[in-house]
Design a protein around this motif. Sequence first.
Motif, PDB file in Angstrom:
ATOM      1  N   VAL A  60      10.313  -6.382  11.169  1.00 24.07           N
ATOM      2  CA  VAL A  60      11.001  -5.713  10.063  1.00 24.07           C
ATOM      3  C   VAL A  60      11.828  -6.710   9.250  1.00 24.07           C
ATOM      4  O   VAL A  60      11.786  -6.710   8.020  1.00 24.07           O
ATOM      5  CB  VAL A  60      11.901  -4.571  10.593  1.00 24.07           C
ATOM      6  CG1 VAL A  60      12.656  -3.897   9.465  1.00 24.07           C
ATOM      7  CG2 VAL A  60      11.063  -3.542  11.352  1.00 24.07           C
ATOM      8  N   GLU A  61      12.562  -7.602   9.946  1.00 22.62           N
ATOM      9  CA  GLU A  61      13.421  -8.579   9.260  1.00 22.62           C
ATOM     10  C   GLU A  61      12.595  -9.566   8.441  1.00 22.62           C
ATOM     11  O   GLU A  61      12.884  -9.813   7.275  1.00 22.62           O
ATOM     12  CB  GLU A  61      14.251  -9.374  10.289  1.00 22.62           C
ATOM     13  CG  GLU A  61      15.147  -8.509  11.155  1.00 22.62           C
ATOM     14  CD  GLU A  61      16.291  -7.905  10.377  1.00 22.62           C
ATOM     15  OE1 GLU A  61      17.051  -8.677   9.798  1.00 22.62           O
ATOM     16  OE2 GLU A  61      16.407  -6.660  10.340  1.00 22.62           O
ATOM     17  N   ALA A  62      11.579 -10.140   9.083  1.00 26.58           N
ATOM     18  CA  ALA A  62      10.764 -11.172   8.426  1.00 26.58           C
ATOM     19  C   ALA A  62       9.741 -10.567   7.462  1.00 26.58           C
ATOM     20  O   ALA A  62       9.093 -11.295   6.716  1.00 26.58           O
ATOM     21  CB  ALA A  62      10.060 -12.013   9.482  1.00 26.58           C
ATOM     22  N   ARG A  63       9.593  -9.258   7.501  1.00 30.04           N
ATOM     23  CA  ARG A  63       8.617  -8.534   6.667  1.00 30.04           C
ATOM     24  C   ARG A  63       7.188  -9.042   6.868  1.00 30.04           C
ATOM     25  O   ARG A  63       6.462  -9.308   5.915  1.00 30.04           O
ATOM     26  CB  ARG A  63       9.003  -8.633   5.193  1.00 30.04           C
ATOM     27  CG  ARG A  63      10.330  -7.967   4.920  1.00 30.04           C
ATOM     28  CD  ARG A  63      10.663  -7.907   3.467  1.00 30.04           C
ATOM     29  NE  ARG A  63      11.852  -7.105   3.246  1.00 30.04           N
ATOM     30  CZ  ARG A  63      12.355  -6.848   2.064  1.00 30.04           C
ATOM     31  NH1 ARG A  63      11.774  -7.295   0.973  1.00 30.04           N
ATOM     32  NH2 ARG A  63      13.434  -6.097   1.953  1.00 30.04           N
ATOM     33  N   THR A  64       6.827  -9.202   8.142  1.00 28.52           N
ATOM     34  CA  THR A  64       5.474  -9.680   8.427  1.00 28.52           C
ATOM     35  C   THR A  64       4.697  -8.651   9.244  1.00 28.52           C
ATOM     36  O   THR A  64       5.274  -7.816   9.948  1.00 28.52           O
ATOM     37  CB  THR A  64       5.503 -10.997   9.246  1.00 28.52           C
ATOM     38  OG1 THR A  64       6.266 -10.779  10.443  1.00 28.52           O
ATOM     39  CG2 THR A  64       6.112 -12.122   8.440  1.00 28.52           C
ATOM     40  N   ALA A  65       3.373  -8.741   9.097  1.00 27.40           N
ATOM     41  CA  ALA A  65       2.445  -7.956   9.914  1.00 27.40           C
ATOM     42  C   ALA A  65       1.507  -8.948  10.577  1.00 27.40           C
ATOM     43  O   ALA A  65       1.063  -9.894   9.938  1.00 27.40           O
ATOM     44  CB  ALA A  65       1.654  -6.994   9.038  1.00 27.40           C
ATOM     45  N   LYS A  66       1.276  -8.751  11.861  1.00 32.36           N
ATOM     46  CA  LYS A  66       0.414  -9.669  12.598  1.00 32.36           C
ATOM     47  C   LYS A  66      -0.529  -8.857  13.464  1.00 32.36           C
ATOM     48  O   LYS A  66      -0.092  -7.903  14.115  1.00 32.36           O
ATOM     49  CB  LYS A  66       1.275 -10.552  13.510  1.00 32.36           C
ATOM     50  CG  LYS A  66       1.027 -12.046  13.314  1.00 32.36           C
ATOM     51  CD  LYS A  66       1.687 -12.827  14.412  1.00 32.36           C
ATOM     52  CE  LYS A  66       3.041 -13.347  13.989  1.00 32.36           C
ATOM     53  NZ  LYS A  66       3.869 -13.823  15.077  1.00 32.36           N
ATOM     54  N   GLU A  67      -1.801  -9.257  13.473  1.00 28.27           N
ATOM     55  CA  GLU A  67      -2.736  -8.555  14.334  1.00 28.27           C
ATOM     56  C   GLU A  67      -2.345  -8.814  15.791  1.00 28.27           C
ATOM     57  O   GLU A  67      -1.941  -9.930  16.114  1.00 28.27           O
ATOM     58  CB  GLU A  67      -4.138  -9.101  14.083  1.00 28.27           C
ATOM     59  CG  GLU A  67      -5.182  -8.002  14.075  1.00 28.27           C
ATOM     60  CD  GLU A  67      -6.550  -8.533  13.742  1.00 28.27           C
ATOM     61  OE1 GLU A  67      -7.266  -8.877  14.698  1.00 28.27           O
ATOM     62  OE2 GLU A  67      -6.898  -8.596  12.548  1.00 28.27           O
ATOM     63  N   PHE A  68      -2.416  -7.813  16.631  1.00 28.63           N
ATOM     64  CA  PHE A  68      -2.099  -8.077  18.028  1.00 28.63           C
ATOM     65  C   PHE A  68      -2.970  -7.276  18.965  1.00 28.63           C
ATOM     66  O   PHE A  68      -3.579  -6.280  18.593  1.00 28.63           O
ATOM     67  CB  PHE A  68      -0.613  -7.864  18.309  1.00 28.63           C
ATOM     68  CG  PHE A  68      -0.208  -6.480  18.750  1.00 28.63           C
ATOM     69  CD1 PHE A  68       0.405  -6.283  19.980  1.00 28.63           C
ATOM     70  CD2 PHE A  68      -0.434  -5.382  17.936  1.00 28.63           C
ATOM     71  CE1 PHE A  68       0.800  -5.020  20.385  1.00 28.63           C
ATOM     72  CE2 PHE A  68      -0.032  -4.114  18.347  1.00 28.63           C
ATOM     73  CZ  PHE A  68       0.574  -3.939  19.575  1.00 28.63           C
TER      74      PHE A  68
END
Length: 149
Positions: free
Chosen positions: A136-144
């Motif tokens: 939320v802070e870094a505003r990133t989405a990563k496949e996991f």
Amino acid sequence: MSAEPGWIEDRFYEPDTETGFSAFLLHEENDHSLAVLAVSWIPGMGIGPHDHGTWAVVVGVEGLERNIRYKRLDDRKNPDYAELEIKDESIAGPGDLVCVKKGGIHAVRNDSDKITISLHTYGTHINYTIRSQFDVEARTAKEFKIDVK
Ligand SMILES: [Fe+2]
């Protein structure tokens, strides 16, 4: 006679101490659809914002799990970028339902001092879907990928 449902097994009460949780597959169709898993969490452990790549219906069985659902504010055009805002927060106890639509994002935490158990039904087993985890802070989405047995 015990008040517990017959499908509760002793091993559900011994989640993996490294990951903080364990998942136990109770049902899965041959095409990996309709996966039903019992999931247990160690006190103080949880998972940050994520989606499932399918729909999910969770029902509380034992203990209290904090559930935070998020609204995604960006246009989803950049796969690595995500802007999230908390939509609602609830505590799911025995018999309470948490429904997450396909694309829906939530986080879970066992804030209690006892092991929690919940029953999860997914449209497709989550080992076979493409999922994302969000910061939320870094505003990133990563496949996991979590390999759930
Ligand atoms: Fe989830």
